[in-house]
Design a protein around this motif. Structure first.
Motif, mmCIF file in Angstrom:
data_model
loop_
_atom_site.group_PDB
_atom_site.id
_atom_site.type_symbol
_atom_site.label_atom_id
_atom_site.label_comp_id
_atom_site.label_asym_id
_atom_site.label_seq_id
_atom_site.Cartn_x
_atom_site.Cartn_y
_atom_site.Cartn_z
ATOM 1 N N VAL A 176 -5.269 47.770 -12.237
ATOM 2 C CA VAL A 176 -4.229 48.017 -11.319
ATOM 3 C C VAL A 176 -3.121 46.942 -11.116
ATOM 4 C CG1 VAL A 176 -4.023 48.269 -8.775
ATOM 5 C CG2 VAL A 176 -5.812 49.613 -9.791
ATOM 6 N N ARG A 177 -3.585 45.769 -11.183
ATOM 7 C CA ARG A 177 -2.646 44.644 -11.141
ATOM 8 C C ARG A 177 -1.499 44.557 -12.251
ATOM 9 N NH1 ARG A 177 -6.514 40.569 -11.410
ATOM 10 N NH2 ARG A 177 -6.887 40.935 -9.440
ATOM 11 N N HIS A 178 -1.883 45.294 -13.430
ATOM 12 C CA HIS A 178 -1.085 44.970 -14.564
ATOM 13 C C HIS A 178 -0.701 46.355 -14.791
ATOM 14 C CE1 HIS A 178 -2.598 41.122 -14.736
ATOM 15 N NE2 HIS A 178 -3.653 41.371 -15.177
ATOM 16 N N ALA A 179 -0.799 47.609 -14.520
ATOM 17 C CA ALA A 179 -0.282 49.107 -14.618
ATOM 18 C C ALA A 179 0.907 49.027 -14.220
ATOM 19 C CB ALA A 179 -1.369 49.913 -14.225
ATOM 20 N N HIS A 180 1.730 49.676 -14.860
ATOM 21 C CA HIS A 180 3.239 50.253 -14.312
ATOM 22 C C HIS A 180 2.822 51.609 -13.511
ATOM 23 C CE1 HIS A 180 5.067 47.736 -17.156
ATOM 24 N NE2 HIS A 180 4.995 48.367 -18.097
ATOM 25 N N SER A 181 1.993 52.328 -13.887
ATOM 26 C CA SER A 181 1.883 53.774 -12.756
ATOM 27 C C SER A 181 0.431 54.296 -13.078
ATOM 28 C CB SER A 181 2.997 54.713 -13.115
ATOM 29 O OG SER A 181 2.806 55.171 -14.500
ATOM 30 N N ARG A 182 -0.268 54.037 -14.058
ATOM 31 C CA ARG A 182 -1.476 54.721 -14.317
ATOM 32 C C ARG A 182 -2.592 54.028 -14.666
ATOM 33 N NH1 ARG A 182 -2.911 60.267 -15.413
ATOM 34 N NH2 ARG A 182 -4.613 60.148 -17.119
ATOM 35 N N VAL A 183 -3.728 54.205 -14.253
ATOM 36 C CA VAL A 183 -5.141 53.570 -14.507
ATOM 37 C C VAL A 183 -6.072 54.641 -14.913
ATOM 38 C CG1 VAL A 183 -6.975 52.218 -13.751
ATOM 39 C CG2 VAL A 183 -4.672 51.488 -13.118
ATOM 40 N N GLU A 184 -6.662 54.346 -15.985
ATOM 41 C CA GLU A 184 -7.720 55.480 -16.518
ATOM 42 C C GLU A 184 -9.284 54.731 -16.625
ATOM 43 O OE1 GLU A 184 -4.251 57.559 -19.466
ATOM 44 O OE2 GLU A 184 -6.019 56.068 -20.304
ATOM 45 N N VAL A 185 -10.294 55.139 -16.139
ATOM 46 C CA VAL A 185 -11.504 54.988 -16.126
ATOM 47 C C VAL A 185 -12.630 55.920 -16.696
ATOM 48 C CG1 VAL A 185 -12.020 55.439 -13.865
ATOM 49 C CG2 VAL A 185 -13.808 54.073 -15.083
ATOM 50 N N SER A 186 -13.348 55.958 -17.829
ATOM 51 C CA SER A 186 -14.095 56.781 -18.528
ATOM 52 C C SER A 186 -15.593 56.365 -18.870
ATOM 53 C CB SER A 186 -13.185 57.278 -19.768
ATOM 54 O OG SER A 186 -14.109 57.963 -20.743
ATOM 55 N N LEU A 196 -18.304 52.365 -21.605
ATOM 56 C CA LEU A 196 -17.416 52.286 -20.228
ATOM 57 C C LEU A 196 -16.007 51.939 -20.860
ATOM 58 C CD1 LEU A 196 -16.820 52.200 -17.183
ATOM 59 C CD2 LEU A 196 -17.512 49.872 -17.228
ATOM 60 N N THR A 197 -14.881 52.421 -20.455
ATOM 61 C CA THR A 197 -13.537 52.198 -20.823
ATOM 62 C C THR A 197 -12.569 52.167 -19.508
ATOM 63 O OG1 THR A 197 -12.774 54.168 -21.217
ATOM 64 C CG2 THR A 197 -13.675 52.895 -23.097
ATOM 65 N N VAL A 198 -11.848 51.160 -19.171
ATOM 66 C CA VAL A 198 -10.878 51.117 -18.430
ATOM 67 C C VAL A 198 -9.742 50.705 -18.997
ATOM 68 C CG1 VAL A 198 -10.196 49.961 -16.255
ATOM 69 C CG2 VAL A 198 -12.563 50.409 -16.616
ATOM 70 N N GLY A 199 -8.564 51.546 -18.662
ATOM 71 C CA GLY A 199 -7.349 51.377 -19.282
ATOM 72 C C GLY A 199 -6.005 51.276 -18.307
ATOM 73 N N ASP A 200 -4.951 50.715 -18.680
ATOM 74 C CA ASP A 200 -3.893 50.814 -17.857
ATOM 75 C C ASP A 200 -2.507 50.777 -18.787
ATOM 76 O OD1 ASP A 200 -2.404 48.192 -18.388
ATOM 77 O OD2 ASP A 200 -4.595 47.456 -17.912
ATOM 78 N N ASP A 201 -1.476 51.377 -18.153
ATOM 79 C CA ASP A 201 -0.309 51.571 -18.990
ATOM 80 C C ASP A 201 0.544 50.326 -18.730
ATOM 81 O OD1 ASP A 201 0.299 51.843 -16.295
ATOM 82 O OD2 ASP A 201 1.376 53.836 -16.889
ATOM 83 N N GLY A 202 0.108 49.298 -18.576
ATOM 84 C CA GLY A 202 0.992 47.985 -18.488
ATOM 85 C C GLY A 202 1.298 47.467 -19.826
ATOM 86 N N PRO A 203 1.728 45.982 -19.639
ATOM 87 C CA PRO A 203 2.342 45.662 -20.797
ATOM 88 C C PRO A 203 1.449 45.332 -22.236
ATOM 89 C CG PRO A 203 1.993 44.108 -19.170
ATOM 90 C CD PRO A 203 1.559 45.040 -18.424
ATOM 91 N N GLY A 204 0.198 45.486 -22.009
ATOM 92 C CA GLY A 204 -0.666 45.237 -23.063
ATOM 93 C C GLY A 204 -0.924 43.936 -23.533
ATOM 94 N N ILE A 205 -1.966 43.458 -24.428
ATOM 95 C CA ILE A 205 -2.479 42.314 -24.992
ATOM 96 C C ILE A 205 -2.247 42.091 -26.181
ATOM 97 C CG2 ILE A 205 -4.378 40.734 -24.874
ATOM 98 C CD1 ILE A 205 -5.337 42.228 -22.607
#
Length: 265
Positions: A176-186, A196-205
């Motif tokens: 959530v801290r680094h996302a632009h608008s979306r977080v995903e948990v699977s 378990l995966t947790v993703g965000d649409d932020g700047p990436g690493i």
């Protein structure tokens, strides 16, 4: 041979805790004494590396604690000099949040210190991981304006429910801290493995930082900074807990851009 042993002893005696860069002489003849010297130098290198890591850790921890403590002291000094300014807003918006931030940081530091000394203590119970993930996803949905996409299947494993909740919470808060608008948990289970995966649409690493990001007090850039609310310990704690469960955690690139953290247990 005895002269070589004496040379090693003298050099070791000269090495102090303030300067661990010294090394013992390795005899030219490749015998047991030379092997001893090589082993001694390897040990000294490990001690030097551990000492440097400990100094960095103490320095980083002191720096992190100084900020909220300075804020609290400044607010209290203002309240002491001007009692009329001690309003509920000052307590609710400054003093209490900074005190809570400091408490969280201290709790995180104690967990990592215990992990270094004895490993992360875990209970071993049957845990419905999907229930934990659903609960943390609902909590984070209430706290953010970002879209939170949840895709969970019924998953059970033997582990520590509180520790796994900490993993989920840290990963979701980080996303959530680094996302632009979306977080995903699977959450998936396949052939005895939980994924378990947790993703965000932020700047990436960046690729070169994807292992380093699980280190302590690691902040990669201004987008992943203290200003965003993180202490740089969240992913380090995730790595410790996952390792204690015998699993692995990796960072990668999310499809469509951003970051995806994968935990496999």
């Amino acid at each position: 041979s005895l002269r070589s042993v004496e040379a090693i002893r003298v050099r070791v005696a000269d090495i102090s805790s303030h300067d661990l860069s010294g090394r013992v002489p390795v005899p030219a003849h490749r015998d047991e004494v030379a092997a001893l010297a090589v082993t001694m130098n390897d040990m000294l290198a490990r001690v030097q590396s551990g000492n440097a890591a400990q100094r960095r850790f103490v320095g980083d921890a002191s720096h992190e604690l100084r900020n909220p403590l300075s804020t609290i002291i400044s607010a209290l000094e203002v309240a002491l000099a001007h009692p009329e300014l001690l309003q509920r807003e000052l307590i609710d918006e400054t003093v209490l949040p900074e005190a809570q931030r400091m408490q969280t940081l201290i709790d995180d530091l104690l967990l990592l210190a215990r992990a270094d000394e004895h490993g992360v203590p875990l209970r071993r119970d049957d845990v419905d991981v999907d229930d934990l993930a659903a609960g943390e996803a609902r909590r984070i949905q209430r706290a953010t304006a970002h879209a939170v996409a949840v895709d969970l299947v019924a998953t059970r494993l033997v582990g520590d429910a509180d520790a796994l909740t900490r993993v989920l919470r840290n990963l979701l808060e980080n996303a959530v801290r680094h996302a632009h608008s979306r977080v995903e948990v699977s959450l998936r289970q396949d052939h005895g493995l939980v994924r378990l995966t947790v993703g965000d649409d932020g700047p990436g690493i960046a690729v070169e930082d994807r292992e380093r990001v699980f280190g302590r007090f690691v902040r990669l850039d201004s987008d992943r900074s203290r200003a965003g609310g993180g202490s740089g310990l969240g992913l380090a704690i995730v790595a410790e807990i996952v390792a204690a469960h015998g699993g692995s955690v990796t960072a990668g690139e999310r499809t469509g851009g951003g970051t995806i953290i994968t935990v496999q247990l």
